[in-house]
Scaffold this active site. Structure first.
Site, PDB file in Angstrom:
ATOM      1  N   LYS A  29      37.281 -21.192  66.113  1.00 50.36           N
ATOM      2  CA  LYS A  29      36.215 -20.976  65.118  1.00 50.36           C
ATOM      3  C   LYS A  29      35.662 -22.304  64.653  1.00 50.36           C
ATOM      4  O   LYS A  29      36.356 -23.330  64.652  1.00 50.36           O
ATOM      5  CB  LYS A  29      36.704 -20.152  63.914  1.00 50.36           C
ATOM      6  CG  LYS A  29      37.745 -20.829  63.000  1.00 50.36           C
ATOM      7  CD  LYS A  29      37.167 -21.658  61.875  1.00 50.36           C
ATOM      8  CE  LYS A  29      38.257 -22.378  61.092  1.00 50.36           C
ATOM      9  NZ  LYS A  29      37.828 -23.597  60.412  1.00 50.36           N
ATOM     10  N   PRO A 117      41.761 -27.241  70.330  1.00 47.27           N
ATOM     11  CA  PRO A 117      42.383 -28.462  69.808  1.00 47.27           C
ATOM     12  C   PRO A 117      43.396 -28.175  68.688  1.00 47.27           C
ATOM     13  O   PRO A 117      43.211 -27.257  67.890  1.00 47.27           O
ATOM     14  CB  PRO A 117      41.199 -29.249  69.246  1.00 47.27           C
ATOM     15  CG  PRO A 117      39.989 -28.657  69.840  1.00 47.27           C
ATOM     16  CD  PRO A 117      40.302 -27.274  70.273  1.00 47.27           C
ATOM     17  N   ALA A 119      45.362 -29.063  65.243  1.00 42.53           N
ATOM     18  CA  ALA A 119      45.046 -29.742  63.971  1.00 42.53           C
ATOM     19  C   ALA A 119      43.634 -30.302  63.998  1.00 42.53           C
ATOM     20  O   ALA A 119      43.365 -31.404  63.535  1.00 42.53           O
ATOM     21  CB  ALA A 119      46.070 -30.843  63.657  1.00 42.53           C
ATOM     22  N   GLY A 120      42.713 -29.535  64.568  1.00 41.86           N
ATOM     23  CA  GLY A 120      41.343 -30.025  64.751  1.00 41.86           C
ATOM     24  C   GLY A 120      40.339 -29.374  63.826  1.00 41.86           C
ATOM     25  O   GLY A 120      39.149 -29.629  63.927  1.00 41.86           O
ATOM     26  N   SER A 126      45.923 -20.346  63.975  1.00 41.73           N
ATOM     27  CA  SER A 126      45.591 -19.043  63.391  1.00 41.73           C
ATOM     28  C   SER A 126      45.084 -18.091  64.475  1.00 41.73           C
ATOM     29  O   SER A 126      45.360 -16.888  64.441  1.00 41.73           O
ATOM     30  CB  SER A 126      44.503 -19.195  62.326  1.00 41.73           C
ATOM     31  OG  SER A 126      44.939 -20.078  61.327  1.00 41.73           O
ATOM     32  N   ALA A 127      44.341 -18.637  65.440  1.00 37.22           N
ATOM     33  CA  ALA A 127      43.840 -17.807  66.546  1.00 37.22           C
ATOM     34  C   ALA A 127      45.016 -17.245  67.346  1.00 37.22           C
ATOM     35  O   ALA A 127      45.044 -16.056  67.679  1.00 37.22           O
ATOM     36  CB  ALA A 127      42.938 -18.649  67.453  1.00 37.22           C
ATOM     37  N   ASP A 159      42.841 -18.158  57.867  1.00 38.55           N
ATOM     38  CA  ASP A 159      41.875 -18.003  58.964  1.00 38.55           C
ATOM     39  C   ASP A 159      42.283 -16.940  59.980  1.00 38.55           C
ATOM     40  O   ASP A 159      41.551 -16.702  60.951  1.00 38.55           O
ATOM     41  CB  ASP A 159      41.726 -19.339  59.724  1.00 38.55           C
ATOM     42  CG  ASP A 159      41.073 -20.426  58.877  1.00 38.55           C
ATOM     43  OD1 ASP A 159      40.298 -20.085  57.971  1.00 38.55           O
ATOM     44  OD2 ASP A 159      41.348 -21.607  59.146  1.00 38.55           O
TER      45      ASP A 159
HETATM   46  O1  C5P Z   1      46.208 -20.342  54.759  1.00 36.34           O
HETATM   47  P1  C5P Z   1      46.699 -21.507  55.527  1.00 36.34           P
HETATM   48  O2  C5P Z   1      48.212 -21.503  55.655  1.00 36.34           O
HETATM   49  O3  C5P Z   1      46.037 -21.682  56.851  1.00 36.34           O
HETATM   50  O4  C5P Z   1      46.325 -22.789  54.684  1.00 36.34           O
HETATM   51  C1  C5P Z   1      46.851 -24.065  54.982  1.00 36.34           C
HETATM   52  C2  C5P Z   1      46.694 -24.961  53.769  1.00 36.34           C
HETATM   53  O5  C5P Z   1      45.308 -25.262  53.554  1.00 36.34           O
HETATM   54  C3  C5P Z   1      47.174 -24.380  52.467  1.00 36.34           C
HETATM   55  O6  C5P Z   1      48.534 -24.615  52.284  1.00 36.34           O
HETATM   56  C4  C5P Z   1      46.324 -25.135  51.447  1.00 36.34           C
HETATM   57  O7  C5P Z   1      46.843 -26.420  51.224  1.00 36.34           O
HETATM   58  C5  C5P Z   1      45.024 -25.318  52.184  1.00 36.34           C
HETATM   59  N1  C5P Z   1      44.032 -24.259  51.859  1.00 36.34           N
HETATM   60  C6  C5P Z   1      43.427 -24.240  50.600  1.00 36.34           C
HETATM   61  N2  C5P Z   1      42.509 -23.264  50.302  1.00 36.34           N
HETATM   62  C7  C5P Z   1      42.155 -22.355  51.213  1.00 36.34           C
HETATM   63  C8  C5P Z   1      42.736 -22.351  52.503  1.00 36.34           C
HETATM   64  C9  C5P Z   1      43.675 -23.331  52.780  1.00 36.34           C
HETATM   65  O8  C5P Z   1      43.736 -25.089  49.740  1.00 36.34           O
HETATM   66  N3  C5P Z   1      41.241 -21.436  50.901  1.00 36.34           N
END
Ligand code: C5P
Length: 316
Positions: A29, A117, A119-120, A126-127, A159
């Site tokens: 995405k 990628p 950490a890109g 998430s995919a 995501d």
């Molecule tokens: O939801 P996910 O685990 O992918 O999010 C990774 C990190 O990104 C979270 O721990 C947070 O630090 C940050 N994040 C955020 N606000 C969001 C989505 C992600 O602060 N809406």
């Protein structure tokens, strides 16, 4: 399960699989708009985003593990570096399915062929998680609706639900609440990859430090641009509130953005939390030209030409 997770570093092919195997393809995405609000008490940020799936895919295969265990291996990007244990979102998805629908008596072996990628800022992990929810539910023939999978996905990552939906879609709350939008266009993108990732939490932290919150409201114009398939208007509407934070952590990104536009792109922006940069081009030919120019830039590790929107996780 936990103690029997197995990772293999050797490359393999996902083509030679047993006929009972299930294959799922899932796209990367980008965010056409990422409008970020303040941090919430739970640490997440409220946001309004327009997700857009592009044809850069990971492919996952689900087959018998030959025991009652879960096994996972990665081929392609990250095969030597990514964990294949309980910390991987793929294994978390399997565990959550078993917690929700009960333990299954057939073990599952998952191969992730990774091209998105790492950490890109393109939601590759998430995919893979979304693809696993779909593929493992099918493998075990679980009574799971799309709504069930979206709900489980939301528990696993912000995501993940979009990975199931694909196309172009609004994401709200922390990004996990997804609703498809009308998109009558087909857009050509250049994806410029960096050789080192950026951590999403650190980019959000820098966003807080910069303290320049505009709000979560997505500008209406972007919906008009997508409904009309109007590339010129879309180029003017692209917005990423995390871009200043990503550039502050990786100043070279602004050089890359300038270089893409100088090479002929209509506009460029950092993808999600970065460091991948994406550029909109008004044809595939221009996209190829921009990609060929950008790959010469010292801060660009590789480029890809892609297009969107494409469907979310799908059985193939
Ligand atoms: O939801 P996910 O685990 O992918 O999010 C990774 C990190 O990104 C979270 O721990 C947070 O630090 C940050 N994040 C955020 N606000 C969001 C989505 C992600 O602060 N809406």
């Amino acid at each position: 399960m936990g103690d029997e997770l197995v990772g293999h570093a050797n490359p393999g092919t996902v083509k030679a699989v047993a006929p009972t195997a299930i294959r799922v393809r899932v796209p990367a995405k980008i965010n056409l708009a990422l409008c970020v609000g303040h941090a919430r008490p739970d640490g997440y940020h409220e946001l309004g985003t327009v997700y857009h799936a592009i044809n850069l895919f990971d492919e996952l295969t689900f087959a018998e593990s030959g025991s009652c265990q879960t096994r996972m291996r990665i081929v392609g990007l990250g095969q030597k570096t990514l964990p294949v244990d309980d910390s991987n979102l793929v294994i978390k998805a399997v565990n959550l399915l078993q917690e929700t629908f009960g333990p299954q008596n057939r073990g599952i072996s998952i191969t992730v062929n990774k091209k998105i990628p790492i950490a890109g800022g393109m939601a590759g992990g998430s995919a893979d998680c979304a693809a696993t929810l779909l593929g493992a539910a099918k493998f075990w023939n679980l009574p799971a609706s799309l709504e069930d999978l979206l709900e489980l996905g939301a528990k696993l990552g912000s995501d993940v639900p979009f990975g199931l939906v694909g196309g172009s879609a609004i994401g709200s709350q922390r990004g996990e609440k997804v609703a498809g939008i009308q998109d009558n266009g087909h857009y050509h993108w250049v994806v410029a990859l960096a050789n080192r990732g950026l951590s999403t939490p650190s980019v959000f932290k820098r966003f807080d430090e910069l303290d320049e919150v505009v709000g979560t409201q997505i500008p209406q114009q972007i919906f008009t641009a997508l409904a009309d398939g109007d590339i010129q208007l879309l180029a003017k509407c692209l917005r990423n509130d995390l871009q200043p934070a990503a550039i502050s952590l990786r100043p070279a990104l602004s050089e890359v953005l300038n270089a893409g536009v100088a090479a002929g792109a209509l506009a460029g922006l950092v993808s999600g939390s970065g460091p991948t940069c994406v550029f909109l081009a008004d044809s595939e030919a221009v996209a190829k030209k921009v990609a060929a120019e950008l790959v010469k830039h010292p801060k660009v590790w590789a480029t890809e030409v892609a297009s969107g929107p494409v469907a979310g996780a799908q059985l193939i």
